[in-house]
Design an enzyme around this catalytic site. Structure first.
Site, PDB file in Angstrom:
ATOM      1  NE  ARG A 155       5.723 -10.120   3.515  1.00 30.75           N
ATOM      2  CZ  ARG A 155       6.718  -9.932   2.297  1.00 30.75           C
ATOM      3  NH1 ARG A 155       6.065  -9.688   1.238  1.00 30.75           N
ATOM      4  NH2 ARG A 155       8.110  -9.569   2.181  1.00 30.75           N
ATOM      5  N   PRO A 169       0.900  -1.308   0.001  1.00 30.48           N
ATOM      6  CG  PRO A 169      -0.868  -1.656   1.400  1.00 30.48           C
ATOM      7  CD  PRO A 169       0.586  -2.234   1.106  1.00 30.48           C
ATOM      8  CD  GLU A 170       4.070   2.121  -4.014  1.00 25.64           C
ATOM      9  OE1 GLU A 170       4.198   3.261  -4.622  1.00 25.64           O
ATOM     10  OE2 GLU A 170       4.407   1.186  -4.425  1.00 25.64           O
TER      11      GLU A 170
END
Length: 281
Positions: A121, A2-3
DNA sequence: CATGCGTCCTGCTTGC
DNA sequence: TGCAAGCAGGACGCAT
């Protein structure tokens, strides 16, 4: 992953379901998610009882602004700040829904819904801060401008100070906020600039072109609801659409969309960078 | 001070 | 076929 465009999409989708709700509880199945106040009880005490006033984004951070706690006389506001890193995801679960196995942090709301932060993660973080502590947080304080707030003069000045390659400068959140590997590669292609060019060596025309490219690519990605490579979903479970518009990211070996020569890739600033040897100078 | 590299995590993909 | 190595990637800690 996610940017900026993905976090922006998430913030917009979450706002209607969160604003005006009171936080009635915080559950933390995975304490590693906590940054700042490290203890579950301390974290919950800082957040519970507050009303969510807005859902916003700064750089790649998702920020919930919270009103004062009525039970604490003279209390001030606070901020709940999430960094999704690579695989952070949010959704709003209805009353009675079982908590997902992978949930890392759960925000119980006064409408009996639950804001779920999941993160395969486990790189993501959550912190509760006073506005003063937020401003004093080194990472937050040193963030560069949002792409659309960056002026050509400021971009020029920031790049001329850097001794790194341009790819690394774009990923440096103190130069410009919110760009990650995907949008760095896409912007450099749009501006026809090689990722390994020293930032200082760019001509003024190249710098102007690059800033415009960053702004255009980010705007197009937000309009498409972000990019889904593997994990990213909006809070409604929907995939983004901008991956269908990638020109170079993840396309090494494919023909360049501009000249049809095969795209190449190299490790630059520790990240895989895909570009066209012919088109990008 | 600035830069660069290894680290944290997990699951999917690649290659022998 | 099976399994291990490789890879993905944002920010941070540490070395240079």
């Amino acid at each position: 992953m996610p940017e900026l465009p993905e976090v922006e999409t998430i913030a917009r989708a979450l706002a209607p379901g969160l604003v005006g709700r009171v936080i009635t509880g915080i559950d933390v199945p995975d304490a590693k998610v906590l940054a700042g106040p490290k203890r579950r009880a301390e974290f919950a005490a800082m957040a519970v009882g507050r009303t969510i006033q807005s859902v916003a984004r700064r750089a790649k951070l998702l920020l919930l602004t919270l009103g004062p706690r009525p039970q604490v006389p003279g209390d001030g506001p606070a901020v709940l700040a999430f960094h999704l890193k690579m695989t952070g995801r949010f959704h709003i679960a209805p009353p009675g829904a079982p908590d997902p196995d992978r949930a890392r942090l759960l925000v119980r709301l006064s409408d009996d819904n639950t804001l779920v932060f999941a993160d395969l993660r486990r790189f993501g973080t959550a912190r509760v801060l006073t506005p003063e502590a937020l401003s004093a947080w080194d990472f937050y304080a040193s963030l560069g401008p949002e792409p659309w707030d960056m002026t050509p003069d400021a971009f020029e000045a920031a790049l001329s100070r850097k001794s790194t390659r341009i790819k690394a400068a774009l990923l440096d959140q103190t130069v410009i906020a919110g760009i990650g590997n995907i949008y760095a590669d896409e912007s450099l292609f749009a501006a026809r600039i090689r990722p390994d060019t020293p930032a200082k060596a760019l001509t003024p025309a190249q710098r102007r072109r690059l800033l415009k490219a960053v702004q255009d690519v980010i705007a197009a990605a937000i309009a498409a609801g972000g990019s889904t490579i593997r994990d990213y979903r909006t809070p409604d479970g929907v995939e983004g659409g901008f991956q269908n518009h990638f020109q170079v990211y993840g396309k090494s070996g494919d023909p360049c969309p501009a000249c049809t020569a095969p795209l190449t890739h190299a490790k630059i600033a520790g990240r895989t960078s895909t570009y066209c040897r012919k088109c990008q100078k």
